[in-house]
Design a protein around this motif. Structure first.
Motif, PDB file in Angstrom:
ATOM      1  N   SER A  30       0.880  -1.164   0.000  1.00 47.20           N
ATOM      2  CA  SER A  30       0.000   0.000   0.000  1.00 47.20           C
ATOM      3  C   SER A  30       0.920   1.216   0.000  1.00 47.20           C
ATOM      4  N   GLY A  31       1.363   1.583  -1.196  1.00 46.60           N
ATOM      5  CA  GLY A  31       2.375   2.617  -1.332  1.00 46.60           C
ATOM      6  C   GLY A  31       1.852   4.026  -1.210  1.00 46.60           C
ATOM      7  N   SER A  32       2.782   4.927  -0.885  1.00 48.38           N
ATOM      8  CA  SER A  32       2.458   6.354  -0.784  1.00 48.38           C
ATOM      9  C   SER A  32       3.108   7.149  -1.916  1.00 48.38           C
ATOM     10  N   TYR A  33       3.530   6.472  -2.977  1.00 47.20           N
ATOM     11  CA  TYR A  33       4.120   7.120  -4.141  1.00 47.20           C
ATOM     12  C   TYR A  33       2.998   7.592  -5.068  1.00 47.20           C
ATOM     13  N   SER A  68       9.175   0.044 -14.137  1.00 41.69           N
ATOM     14  CA  SER A  68      10.470   0.442 -14.681  1.00 41.69           C
ATOM     15  C   SER A  68      11.263  -0.711 -15.292  1.00 41.69           C
ATOM     16  N   MET A  69      10.962  -1.963 -14.916  1.00 41.69           N
ATOM     17  CA  MET A  69      11.812  -3.073 -15.341  1.00 41.69           C
ATOM     18  C   MET A  69      11.074  -4.276 -15.891  1.00 41.69           C
ATOM     19  N   GLY A  70       9.810  -4.413 -15.647  1.00 44.01           N
ATOM     20  CA  GLY A  70       9.104  -5.635 -15.993  1.00 44.01           C
ATOM     21  C   GLY A  70       9.272  -6.655 -14.883  1.00 44.01           C
ATOM     22  N   VAL A  71       9.324  -7.936 -15.241  1.00 47.59           N
ATOM     23  CA  VAL A  71       9.418  -9.004 -14.245  1.00 47.59           C
ATOM     24  C   VAL A  71      10.840  -9.077 -13.707  1.00 47.59           C
ATOM     25  N   ARG A  72      10.933  -9.099 -12.377  1.00 51.93           N
ATOM     26  CA  ARG A  72      12.242  -9.132 -11.731  1.00 51.93           C
ATOM     27  C   ARG A  72      12.154  -9.883 -10.410  1.00 51.93           C
ATOM     28  N   ILE A  73      13.332 -10.160  -9.846  1.00 51.87           N
ATOM     29  CA  ILE A  73      13.465 -10.718  -8.507  1.00 51.87           C
ATOM     30  C   ILE A  73      14.306  -9.736  -7.701  1.00 51.87           C
ATOM     31  N   VAL A  74      13.859  -9.441  -6.487  1.00 58.54           N
ATOM     32  CA  VAL A  74      14.603  -8.548  -5.604  1.00 58.54           C
ATOM     33  C   VAL A  74      14.464  -9.068  -4.170  1.00 58.54           C
ATOM     34  N   PRO A  75      15.499  -8.968  -3.353  1.00 58.62           N
ATOM     35  CA  PRO A  75      15.363  -9.412  -1.959  1.00 58.62           C
ATOM     36  C   PRO A  75      14.317  -8.582  -1.208  1.00 58.62           C
ATOM     37  N   LEU A  76      13.519  -9.254  -0.396  1.00 58.02           N
ATOM     38  CA  LEU A  76      12.542  -8.542   0.429  1.00 58.02           C
ATOM     39  C   LEU A  76      13.245  -7.535   1.338  1.00 58.02           C
ATOM     40  N   LEU A  77      14.450  -7.851   1.752  1.00 53.04           N
ATOM     41  CA  LEU A  77      15.218  -6.937   2.591  1.00 53.04           C
ATOM     42  C   LEU A  77      15.375  -5.562   1.935  1.00 53.04           C
ATOM     43  N   HIS A  78      15.449  -5.529   0.600  1.00 54.25           N
ATOM     44  CA  HIS A  78      15.568  -4.235  -0.097  1.00 54.25           C
ATOM     45  C   HIS A  78      14.328  -3.368   0.112  1.00 54.25           C
ATOM     46  N   ASN A  85      17.149   1.282  -4.542  1.00 56.20           N
ATOM     47  CA  ASN A  85      18.515   1.775  -4.311  1.00 56.20           C
ATOM     48  C   ASN A  85      18.556   3.204  -3.781  1.00 56.20           C
ATOM     49  N   THR A  86      17.593   3.543  -2.950  1.00 55.50           N
ATOM     50  CA  THR A  86      17.533   4.890  -2.367  1.00 55.50           C
ATOM     51  C   THR A  86      18.152   4.941  -0.979  1.00 55.50           C
ATOM     52  N   GLY A  87      18.433   3.777  -0.397  1.00 59.25           N
ATOM     53  CA  GLY A  87      18.919   3.733   0.978  1.00 59.25           C
ATOM     54  C   GLY A  87      17.797   3.929   1.989  1.00 59.25           C
ATOM     55  N   LYS A  88      16.556   3.914   1.512  1.00 58.60           N
ATOM     56  CA  LYS A  88      15.392   4.118   2.382  1.00 58.60           C
ATOM     57  C   LYS A  88      14.432   2.941   2.261  1.00 58.60           C
ATOM     58  N   LYS A  89      13.579   2.800   3.283  1.00 55.50           N
ATOM     59  CA  LYS A  89      12.530   1.781   3.308  1.00 55.50           C
ATOM     60  C   LYS A  89      11.433   2.136   2.300  1.00 55.50           C
ATOM     61  N   MET A 192      -1.760 -12.390   6.946  1.00 58.43           N
ATOM     62  CA  MET A 192      -0.984 -12.953   8.051  1.00 58.43           C
ATOM     63  C   MET A 192      -0.478 -11.843   8.969  1.00 58.43           C
ATOM     64  N   PHE A 193       0.235 -10.862   8.413  1.00 58.81           N
ATOM     65  CA  PHE A 193       0.776  -9.776   9.226  1.00 58.81           C
ATOM     66  C   PHE A 193       1.291  -8.664   8.319  1.00 58.81           C
ATOM     67  N   GLU A 194       1.560  -7.534   8.941  1.00 63.73           N
ATOM     68  CA  GLU A 194       2.214  -6.418   8.277  1.00 63.73           C
ATOM     69  C   GLU A 194       3.677  -6.419   8.737  1.00 63.73           C
ATOM     70  N   ILE A 195       4.601  -6.256   7.781  1.00 62.63           N
ATOM     71  CA  ILE A 195       6.016  -6.211   8.125  1.00 62.63           C
ATOM     72  C   ILE A 195       6.411  -4.776   8.433  1.00 62.63           C
ATOM     73  N   VAL A 196       7.079  -4.572   9.555  1.00 62.70           N
ATOM     74  CA  VAL A 196       7.572  -3.245   9.928  1.00 62.70           C
ATOM     75  C   VAL A 196       9.055  -3.365  10.262  1.00 62.70           C
TER      76      VAL A 196
END
Length: 197
Positions: A30-33, A68-78, A85-89, A192-196
């Motif tokens: 649920s983005g705020s962009y 911006s990229m189509g189908v991709r894989i990215v770590p959830l940690l990102h 790659n903004t250094g922000k959550k 299940m839950f919200e990740i914070v």
């Protein structure tokens, strides 16, 4: 809005959440962009994005289709520490859900492997920009229809395509469009839950 079931669910910190996530779980955002807000408004939903997760070498990875990229894989940690790659959550809420079919202890794991293979085979396929235009045209003017099998995906089409490999087809509009809302509101999808952080 079928996504009300996600509002007020309990929160888990990222580290604790990692022990509860399994391959095939859904990630709802649920983005705020600006684009996120437009998607939420256009689909009358609390959710702006959907992806699915899989475990690999003690990491949780996100399979998704993005503008911006189509189908991709990215770590959830990102999503938690370095979104785009903004250094922000990620600026917004991140929710984990599970489809009822994956709760069943007798579920055929071969089907799950087929779902992951389908996702991998789809890597680098384009995001479907024209589908967004069709959706907005339908919402604003009441005209337009979804185009099947063009091998370009918006996020919810990609998730639906992969889940079809395990015998799940999510609901859609009469015109054939599918939004994150349709997947989140499906009665077989359980928050299940919200990740914070």
């Amino acid at each position: 809005m079928g996504t009300r079931k996600f509002q007020g669910i309990y929160q888990l910190h990222y580290e604790e959440a990692m022990g509860k996530i399994q391959t095939g779980d859904l990630l709802f955002c649920s983005g705020s962009y600006l684009v996120s807000e437009l998607i939420k408004k256009a689909s009358n939903s609390f959710m702006s994005h959907v992806a699915f997760l899989f475990e690999w070498y003690d990491r949780v990875l996100v399979f998704e289709s993005v503008e911006s990229m189509g189908v991709r894989i990215v770590p959830l940690l990102h999503y938690m520490t370095n979104y785009k790659n903004t250094g922000k959550k990620y600026n917004g809420g991140l929710f984990i859900a599970r489809h009822e079919k994956l709760i069943d202890s007798y579920f055929d794991q071969t089907l799950l492997k087929n779902m992951i293979r389908t996702g991998i085979d789809s890597l680098n396929r384009n995001y479907d920009q024209t589908e967004i235009i069709r959706i907005l045209t339908r919402i604003k003017l009441g005209v337009g229809k979804h185009k099947e099998d063009n091998y370009e995906y918006i996020c919810s089409e990609f998730v639906d395509y992969c889940f079809q490999q395990i015998g799940v087809r999510f609901p859609r509009t009469m015109e054939g469009f599918i939004y994150p809302e349709h997947i989140a509101a499906d009665s077989n999808v359980y928050p299940m839950f919200e990740i914070v952080s």
